[in-house]
Design an enzyme around this catalytic site. Structure first.
Site: not given
Ligand code: CAA
Length: 427
Positions: A85, A117, A242
Site C-alpha cells: 500500500e 494490508c 494480521h
Molecule cells: N500502561 C499500560 N497500558 C496502557 C497504559 C499504561 N500506562 N496507558 C494506556 N495503556 C493501554 C490502554 O489501556 C490500551 O489498551 P486496551 O486497548 O487493551 O484497552 C492501549 O494501551 C492503547 O491505549 P489507547 O487506546 O489509549 O491508545 P491510543 O488511543 O493512543 O491509540 C491505537 C491506540 C488506536 C491502536 C493507535 O495506536 C492507532 O491509531 N494505531 C493505528 C491504527 C491501527 O493499527 N489499527 C488496527 C486495526 S486496522 C489494521 O489492522 C490495518 C493496519 O495495519 C493499520
C-alpha cells in the site's frame, strides 16, 4: 486430464531496514509512560527507514535472498506480484523494478496488488491459482509484501509504525506450507477505518473504529471458514493474525476464544494460557519490527516457522489477513515436512541481528529526509559504494534511480535502473 496439484509456499525470505528505534525512546520524547507502548500496544522496537531505503529496495533485498537461499532458477519465475500500500508510482509497479533488479526472465508477468494490508494475501491467492492452472507444469511465482507504515509525528498511530518486506516463492512444490483447499472465507465492507490519500505520505486512521472493523471482519471470516471447512478450533496448532501492533493479535485471539466458548456453551481453558501456546510464538519478530502493513501477517508466519517448536511439521496454521477499507480473509495452511532443511533459510533472526538502534533526533531526521526523497530533483550521486545492497538514490527527471551492487556469486542484484549507475550495472 488435470493432475492433482498441491500448492503453496516453497520458500520465504525476510528483509528489514538497518535501523530501528526503541519504543521507550519514542515514549520519552512524547512524555508518555513507556508501559503504554510496551504493554498496551505490545511492541518493543520499530523499524526506521533510511533515505536510501524504500518499498522497492526492501522488496528487491527480500527477493534477492529468496532466490539465493532457496536455490531458485531465475528462468523458472513466470510471475512477480507485489502486495503493497506504499507504491512508489501511480503507474509503474514495484514488481517491475524488482524484476529488473534481480534479473528475471522477460517471460514473466509483473504487477502489484493493493488493498491496504490485504494486498499480499490477494497476491498469494492469485499466484497460487496461476500455478494450479499450469496443470502440472513447473510454474513458479514470487510474491512480495513490502511496506513502510508511516503516521504523523506525535499521532496515536506513530508507535505502531514499521517497515520491511517478505518474499515468498509460490509453486506446486509447497515445501514450507501448503494451502488447504476450502471454500473461501472472505469479507468485504466499505468502511473508512484507515486510508492514505494520494497527496499524503502518512496514513489517516480512525483508531478505535479500525479495531472494531478488524474484529468484525475476523468474526465473519472465522464463522465462514469453520462452516465451510468443517474444521474445529482444536484443529489449529497455531492461530496467526494480521499484526498492526502485537496487542491486536492478542485482542483477536481473545475474540475467537469468546466465540468458541459461546459456541460450546461450556468453559474453555483460560484464554491467556491458550494465547501463549497458539499465538504468542508467532509474534516475536513483529514486536521488534512494528507494522509492515501487507507483510505483517507473513512476518508472523516467518517468525513462527523459523523459531517454532521442532514438531511443527504437518501442523495446521490458521491465518487471518485484514486490509482496512476493508477486505479480510481467513484460510489455513499445513506446514511441510523436513523443516530443518528450510527454516534456517528464512532469515528473520539474522535480519534483526545486524540492526542499529537510533535516538529520537536521528529518527526524526531520517524520516524527514526519507519523505524528502519522493520529489523530483532529490537525486544525489552516491558517495559510498553499494556495499552489496540495492539503494535508492532519489528522483531525477521524474525517474527513480536505484544503485545495485553486482557480485559474482548467486546472491547478486543483476542491474540498476539508471544511467547514473553505469558503473554498478547495466540497465
Ligand atoms: N500502561 C499500560 N497500558 C496502557 C497504559 C499504561 N500506562 N496507558 C494506556 N495503556 C493501554 C490502554 O489501556 C490500551 O489498551 P486496551 O486497548 O487493551 O484497552 C492501549 O494501551 C492503547 O491505549 P489507547 O487506546 O489509549 O491508545 P491510543 O488511543 O493512543 O491509540 C491505537 C491506540 C488506536 C491502536 C493507535 O495506536 C492507532 O491509531 N494505531 C493505528 C491504527 C491501527 O493499527 N489499527 C488496527 C486495526 S486496522 C489494521 O489492522 C490495518 C493496519 O495495519 C493499520
Amino acid at each position: 486430464m488435470e493432475r492433482e496439484c498441491r500448492f503453496g509456499i516453497e520458500g520465504m525470505s525476510v528483509h528489514v531496514p538497518r535501523h530501528c528505534i526503541d519504543l521507550g525512546t519514542l515514549a520519552a520524547a512524547r512524555g508518555i509512560d513507556p508501559a503504554k507502548y510496551y504493554e498496551g500496544l505490545g511492541g518493543r522496537r520499530m523499524a526506521v527507514v533510511s533515505p536510501d531505503e524504500d518499498p522497492v529496495t526492501m522488496a528487491a533485498e527480500a527477493a534477492r535472498r529468496l532466490v539465493a537461499r532457496h536455490d531458485v532458477d531465475r528462468s523458472e519465475i513466470g510471475m512477480v506480484v507485489v502486495g503493497s500500500e506504499t507504491g512508489v508510482d501511480a503507474a509503474k509497479p514495484i514488481a517491475s523494478y524488482v524484476h529488473g533488479l534481480i534479473g528475471l526472465s522477460p517471460q514473466c508477468r509483473t504487477f502489484d496488488t493493493q488493498h491496504a494490508c490485504y494486498g499480499a494475501t490477494a497476491a498469494l491467492q492469485l499466484a497460487a491459482g496461476w500455478c494450479i492452472q499450469g496443470n502440472g507444469s513447473r510454474r513458479k511465482a514470487i510474491v512480495i509484501a513490502t511496506d513502510i507504515a508511516r503516521y504523523e509525528v506525535g499521532s496515536a498511530g506513530e508507535p505502531t509504525q514499521g517497515a520491511g518486506a517478505i518474499a515468498m516463492l509460490v509453486s506446486c512444490e509447497p515445501r514450507v506450507v501448503a494451502f488447504d483447499r476450502h471454500d473461501e472465507a472472505v469479507f468485504t465492507q466499505d468502511v473508512m477505518d484507515f486510508w492514505r490519500p494520494h497527496y499524503r505520505s502518512t496514513a489517516m486512521v480512525d483508531g478505535r473504529h479500525s479495531l472494531d472493523c478488524y474484529l468484525r471482519a475476523l468474526e465473519h471470516t472465522w464463522d465462514a471458514y469453520l462452516g465451510s471447512s468443517g474444521l474445529r478450533f482444536e484443529d489449529f496448532r497455531h492461530l496467526l493474525f494480521h499484526v498492526p501492533f502485537p496487542k491486536m493479535a492478542h485482542k483477536a485471539f481473545h475474540r475467537l476464544h469468546e466465540l468458541e466458548a459461546a459456541r460450546r456453551g461450556v468453559a474453555m481453558p483460560p484464554a491467556e494460557a491458550m494465547f501463549d501456546t497458539l499465538t504468542r510464538p508467532s509474534l516475536w519478530a513483529n514486536v521488534e519490527v512494528g507494522n509492515i502493513y501487507s507483510g505483517s501477517l507473513y512476518l508472523a508466519l516467518a517468525g513462527l516457522l523459523e523459531q517454532g517448536d521442532a514438531a511443527i511439521e504437518g501442523a495446521r496454521l490458521g491465518l487471518f489477513s485484514y486490509g482496512s477499507g476493508c477486505c479480510a480473509e481467513f484460510y489455513s495452511v499445513l506446514v511441510g515436512p523436513d523443516a530443518t532443511a528450510w527454516r534456517g533459510r528464512i532469515g528473520v533472526a539474522e535480519a534483526l541481528a545486524g540492526r542499529v538502534e537510533v535516538d529520537y533526533p536521528t529518527y526524526v531526521e531520517m524520516r524527514t529526509r526519507s519523505e524528502g526523497m519522493a520529489g523530483d530533483g532529490s537525486f544525489r550521486e552516491p558517495v559510498h559504494p553499494g556495499n552489496g545492497r540495492v539503494r535508492f538514490l532519489g528522483v531525477r527527471d521524474h525517474r527513480r534511480v536505484y544503485q545495485a551492487h553486482i557480485s559474482p556469486g548467486g546472491d547478486q542484484l543483476r542491474s540498476c535502473t539508471s544511467r547514473a549507475c553505469a558503473g554498478a550495472g547495466s540497465g
